[in-house]
Scaffold this motif. Structure first.
Motif, PDB file in Angstrom:
ATOM      1  N   LEU A 120     -12.928  24.714 -16.522  1.00  0.00           N
ATOM      2  CA  LEU A 120     -12.717  26.200 -16.384  1.00  0.00           C
ATOM      3  C   LEU A 120     -10.920  26.062 -16.324  1.00  0.00           C
ATOM      4  O   LEU A 120     -10.532  27.392 -16.307  1.00  0.00           O
ATOM      5  CB  LEU A 120     -13.053  27.221 -15.342  1.00  0.00           C
ATOM      6  N   LYS A 121     -10.331  25.037 -16.194  1.00  0.00           N
ATOM      7  CA  LYS A 121      -8.859  24.895 -16.037  1.00  0.00           C
ATOM      8  C   LYS A 121      -8.187  25.562 -15.021  1.00  0.00           C
ATOM      9  O   LYS A 121      -7.095  26.250 -15.047  1.00  0.00           O
ATOM     10  CB  LYS A 121      -8.268  25.434 -17.546  1.00  0.00           C
ATOM     11  N   LYS A 122      -8.824  25.296 -13.833  1.00  0.00           N
ATOM     12  CA  LYS A 122      -8.384  26.071 -12.658  1.00  0.00           C
ATOM     13  C   LYS A 122      -7.544  25.084 -12.000  1.00  0.00           C
ATOM     14  O   LYS A 122      -7.705  23.867 -12.224  1.00  0.00           O
ATOM     15  CB  LYS A 122      -9.597  26.329 -11.562  1.00  0.00           C
ATOM     16  N   TRP A 123      -6.354  25.515 -11.055  1.00  0.00           N
ATOM     17  CA  TRP A 123      -5.656  24.487 -10.487  1.00  0.00           C
ATOM     18  C   TRP A 123      -6.737  23.940  -9.215  1.00  0.00           C
ATOM     19  O   TRP A 123      -7.401  24.774  -8.526  1.00  0.00           O
ATOM     20  CB  TRP A 123      -4.675  25.186  -9.579  1.00  0.00           C
ATOM     21  N   VAL A 124      -6.591  22.444  -9.121  1.00  0.00           N
ATOM     22  CA  VAL A 124      -7.865  22.117  -8.347  1.00  0.00           C
ATOM     23  C   VAL A 124      -7.128  21.228  -7.247  1.00  0.00           C
ATOM     24  O   VAL A 124      -6.109  20.227  -7.598  1.00  0.00           O
ATOM     25  CB  VAL A 124      -8.591  21.049  -8.899  1.00  0.00           C
ATOM     26  N   VAL A 125      -7.536  21.269  -5.843  1.00  0.00           N
ATOM     27  CA  VAL A 125      -7.033  20.287  -4.957  1.00  0.00           C
ATOM     28  C   VAL A 125      -8.289  19.781  -4.368  1.00  0.00           C
ATOM     29  O   VAL A 125      -9.089  20.224  -3.958  1.00  0.00           O
ATOM     30  CB  VAL A 125      -6.414  20.924  -3.636  1.00  0.00           C
ATOM     31  N   ALA A 126      -8.480  18.369  -4.927  1.00  0.00           N
ATOM     32  CA  ALA A 126      -9.804  17.558  -4.723  1.00  0.00           C
ATOM     33  C   ALA A 126      -9.606  16.407  -3.499  1.00  0.00           C
ATOM     34  O   ALA A 126      -8.530  15.739  -3.732  1.00  0.00           O
ATOM     35  CB  ALA A 126     -10.190  17.113  -5.894  1.00  0.00           C
TER      36      ALA A 126
END
Length: 193
Positions: A120-126
């Motif tokens: 979904l092209k979200k900013w991700v902190v994984a």
């Protein structure tokens, strides 16, 4: 997502008092039963949410997860404060995508929510402990928090020490969220402070 699902994400934001200019931090709290150590402890979630609230008081926090997280999310919300939004957890994977789409930034372990957020092209902190971070591509839209332990990645389904969870660098998570919010702020009219 279908047009109806995209509209459902917008409607969910509106229903919860989230305006177009508001930034929403989505916090995936669970993982599959196959690898149960891909999730933080309830206490870690609460600590981070309280830090976020203090650091970014106008950002919204939304808890995400599936059926297994229904009780867990209720407990996190109870301990974290009334300002936390609890997304429905029992509506299936397609609706899970809708609630991820309602967020601007997603925090998660290496789970299906990570892959959904990337799609979904979200900013991700994984964050990664037992799994291999080099196998995941964020396409320049996020940051990976690595455990740094010699035993990582181990791919164990159970662990006697759970060091990759216990030693998760919560400060690094908070800093990565800050950089993500800054990045989102530069690319939109949304403000966090």
């Amino acid at each position: 997502l279908t047009d109806e699902e995209k509209q459902a994400a917008k409607d969910f934001r509106l229903k919860n008092g989230i305006g177009n200019a508001d930034l929403v931090i989505g916090f995936n709290t669970g993982c599959s039963d196959l690898f149960p150590n891909k999730k933080m402890t309830v206490e870690q979630h609460v600590i981070l949410i309280k830090q976020f609230r203090k650091k970014w008081p106008r950002a919204k926090i939304m808890l995400l997860g599936g059926k297994a997280e229904t009780g867990r999310n209720a407990g996190i919300k109870k301990k974290s404060g009334a300002y936390v939004i609890n997304s429905p957890t029992e509506e299936g994977i397609r609706r899970g995508l809708v609630y991820i789409d309602a967020c601007d930034l997603i925090i998660t372990g290496d789970t299906s929510a990570l892959h959904m957020a990337v799609a979904l092209k979200k900013w991700v902190v994984a964050w990664f402990g037992l799994s291999c971070a080099s196998e995941i591509e964020l396409f320049g839209r996020g940051e990976k928090i690595l455990s740094g332990l010699e035993c990582s990645p181990c791919w164990k389904k159970s662990c006697d020490t759970l060091d990759c969870i216990k030693q998760l660098d919560l400060k690094a998570v908070t800093e990565a969220v800050g950089r993500g919010l800054e990045n989102l702020g530069k690319n939109s009219e949304r403000k966090t402070a």
